[in-house]
Design a protein around this motif. Structure first.
Motif, short mmCIF file in Angstrom:
data_model
loop_
_atom_site.label_atom_id
_atom_site.label_comp_id
_atom_site.label_asym_id
_atom_site.label_seq_id
_atom_site.Cartn_x
_atom_site.Cartn_y
_atom_site.Cartn_z
N ASP A 190 17.65 -13.06 -64.81
CA ASP A 190 18.47 -11.62 -64.53
C ASP A 190 19.93 -11.55 -66.04
O ASP A 190 20.80 -11.43 -65.89
N LYS B 231 19.40 -4.25 -68.81
CA LYS B 231 20.57 -4.47 -70.32
C LYS B 231 21.10 -3.78 -70.32
O LYS B 231 22.37 -4.31 -70.92
N THR C 282 18.83 -9.33 -60.47
CA THR C 282 18.01 -9.54 -59.88
C THR C 282 17.13 -8.72 -59.12
O THR C 282 15.65 -7.84 -58.84
N LEU D 248 13.68 -9.95 -71.57
CA LEU D 248 13.47 -10.58 -70.02
C LEU D 248 13.93 -12.40 -70.29
O LEU D 248 13.67 -12.54 -71.28
N ALA E 178 12.97 -3.51 -67.78
CA ALA E 178 14.40 -4.67 -67.76
C ALA E 178 15.70 -3.98 -69.04
O ALA E 178 16.74 -4.18 -69.11
N PHE F 69 11.44 -15.91 -65.11
CA PHE F 69 12.27 -15.13 -65.97
C PHE F 69 13.29 -14.84 -64.94
O PHE F 69 13.64 -15.94 -63.57
N ARG G 257 9.26 -3.93 -68.38
CA ARG G 257 9.37 -3.61 -69.67
C ARG G 257 10.77 -2.31 -69.72
O ARG G 257 12.21 -2.55 -70.06
#
Length: 531
Positions: free
Chosen positions: A417, A481, A426, A399, A477, A415, A474
């Motif tokens: 986005d 991505k 987000t 992140l 995220a 953090f 994790r």
């Protein structure tokens, strides 16, 4: 479908994941579908039998109710089950990690609750004679002493009921002090990294608000602040540690510059949990700071309360603190409640509340403080900062962490986005986190970070709990991505799927209105108005 004689009707489930077989009831094992009371009960019966009573003429004038009350009748088991089932659809600190940034939602020791329920604290009334509540007054005075010791300040106003209320108290003290010296200033400076209530409170107090930018490291731009200071600036409202989860290393320089320009320094103490027992705000040149007892000293504060926001004051502002306050003389403890009370407090700006403050919160806070002691409170701050940095360093590779290179964070990690694919943002990560069994973190705040995700684990979470949260973050995220469009459907496993929260906030349905069913069919719960 037809309505059963009992009033029960099959539900149209709204919480089934793709591929799931809907159940007849809408329930999914122990996750129970629960209709509104209006849908469950009926208007022609009641759960309690009361004989009709002939009443004399009422003394309500034209205020007597002229029609049926319009509430459904339920038996006691039906009512109890309804609210129990609804409670199981809520998230709470007793269920798991509550990572709301800038909110400090930590475990509330049950010892605090036991003490707060003692008759001498829970059963007293604010209008009792003061000689009958000496123990309560002594408790308030003892708590005030601890707050002054922990902050290094000169005096404290205990009556404000919450953080924003405390902010208003501090600004009114500042206004009174300025007026006492004949200094009419009209501007309050608020850094971009401050809490959102700060500019709102300043505007409410009648000041014009101007922003001070943050620098690349997420701290106050000291040069910009100094350049704006002048004879029209009444105060600077600063949050330290700030809402980016960072300590302001120039705090003393900020205070010195503001004081040299004739202004005063207000500090938002909502993040005091990160420095309690480690840093005394009075040593940083601060003139006023509210302390959210319900944050630093443990009582979870969801649902609008309970709360308490005592305001600690410097020597310059102490004389202007509001009434009432506790004092002690040869006859014991007493409240000074009148503005004309001799020479005891002639410059008080007035009073903010009818009575003294939130007794239940005072009791819980002092119980928390005494059970921890000075060394325990210091460890609270150390562990809160350790947990936040553990999350920051465990997630910074998957992140975007905009201030990770600025050094360690304080009590919360931030953090963004940045780097999400496929139009994901987000909100999609946060909704997917619900499916993993966690309440989402604070989203889109502070505004200095685009797509912000602000995570505050507090000191009360174990490493095992943090590792589970980190694993969930994790995983989501990495999917974000990669542009995984299935995240747009989250939450899938919650009692309700993703809602139009903007529409719900702007056009809430506040009254139940029964939907008109199609010919020959009874309405389902999901078709009812007010759902």
């Amino acid at each position: 479908m037809t309505l059963n004689p009992s009033g029960w009707r099959p539900s149209t489930p709204t919480n089934d994941a793709p591929g799931d077989q809907p159940t007849v009831t809408g329930n999914r094992a122990l996750q129970l579908e629960e209709p509104l009371l209006f849908e469950r009960g009926s208007y022609d019966q009641t759960g309690v039998d009361i004989e009709a009573v002939a009443l004399d003429e009422a003394r309500l004038g034209g205020l007597a109710r002229g029609r049926d009350i319009g509430l459904p009748g339920l038996s006691e088991p039906e009512a109890v089950r309804h609210y129990t089932r609804l409670s199981r659809q809520n998230y709470a600190i007793d269920l798991g990690l509550f990572p709301l940034g800038s909110c400090t939602m930590k475990h509330n020791p049950r010892l605090n609750e036991k003490v707060a329920r003692m008759p001498g604290f829970a059963d007293i009334h604010p209008l009792q004679p003061q000689e009958t509540v000496q123990g309560a007054l002594e408790l308030i005075e003892s708590l005030a002493g601890w707050l002054l010791t922990l902050t290094g300040m000169q005096s404290v106003a205990m009556s404000p009921k919450a953080g924003a209320h405390g902010e208003l108290c501090g600004l009114l003290c500042i206004r009174a002090a300025l007026e006492a010296r004949g200094d009419a200033r009209e501007v309050v400076l608020v850094p971009e990294s401050a809490h959102g209530t700060n500019p709102a409170t300043a505007a409410f107090a009648g000041y014009r608000v101007e922003n001070i930018p943050a620098n690349a490291a997420g701290r106050v731009d000291l040069d910009a602040l100094k350049a704006r200071l002048g004879p029209d600036v009444a105060a600077v409202m600063i949050t330290n540690p700030n809402t980016c989860g960072l300590f302001e290393p120039d705090m003393i320089a900020i205070s010195e510059a503001v004081h040299a320009a004739g202004g005063l320094v207000y500090c938002d103490g909502a993040n005091f949990n990160a420095i309690v027992g480690k840093v005394r705000p009075g040593d940083l040149g601060i003139d006023a700071m509210h302390i959210n007892l319900h944050k630093t000293f443990s009582t979870p504060h969801g649902g609008g309360g309970p709360g308490a926001g005592p305001v600690v004051l410097s020597k310059a502002l102490g004389p202007f603190a509001p009434l009432p306050f506790v004092t002690r003389d040869s006859d014991g403890y007493r409240l000074v409640e009148e503005e004309s009370a001799g020479d005891e407090h002639p410059q008080a700006f007035g009073r903010m509340v009818a009575f003294h403050g939130q007794m239940g919160m005072f009791t819980r806070a002092l119980s928390y403080i005494l059970s921890h002691g000075a060394d325990g409170l210091r460890q609270v701050a150390e562990d809160a900062v350790l947990n936040a940095n553990y999350i920051l360093r465990s997630l910074e590779d998957v992140l975007d962490a905009p201030f990770a290179k600025s050094g360690p964070c304080m009590h919360e990690a931030i953090f963004s986005d940045r780097g999400f694919g496929g139009g994901l943002s987000t909100i999609d990560l946060a909704k997917a986190l619900i499916d993993e069994g966690f309440h989402p973190m604070t989203m889109y705040f502070p505004l200095v970070v685009h797509g912000a995700m602000l995570v505050e684990p507090t000191e009360t979470e174990s490493r095992a709990a943090l590792d589970q949260f980190i694993a969930a973050m994790r995983s989501i995220a990495e999917r974000a991505k990669a542009g995984d469009q299935s995240l747009k459907a989250a939450p899938v496993f919650a009692p309700r799927r993703r809602l139009d929260e903007t529409l719900a906030a702007r056009k809430p349905v506040l009254a139940y209105k029964e939907a008109v069913p199609s010919a020959g069919e009874a309405p389902t719960p999901s078709e009812q108005g007010g759902r």
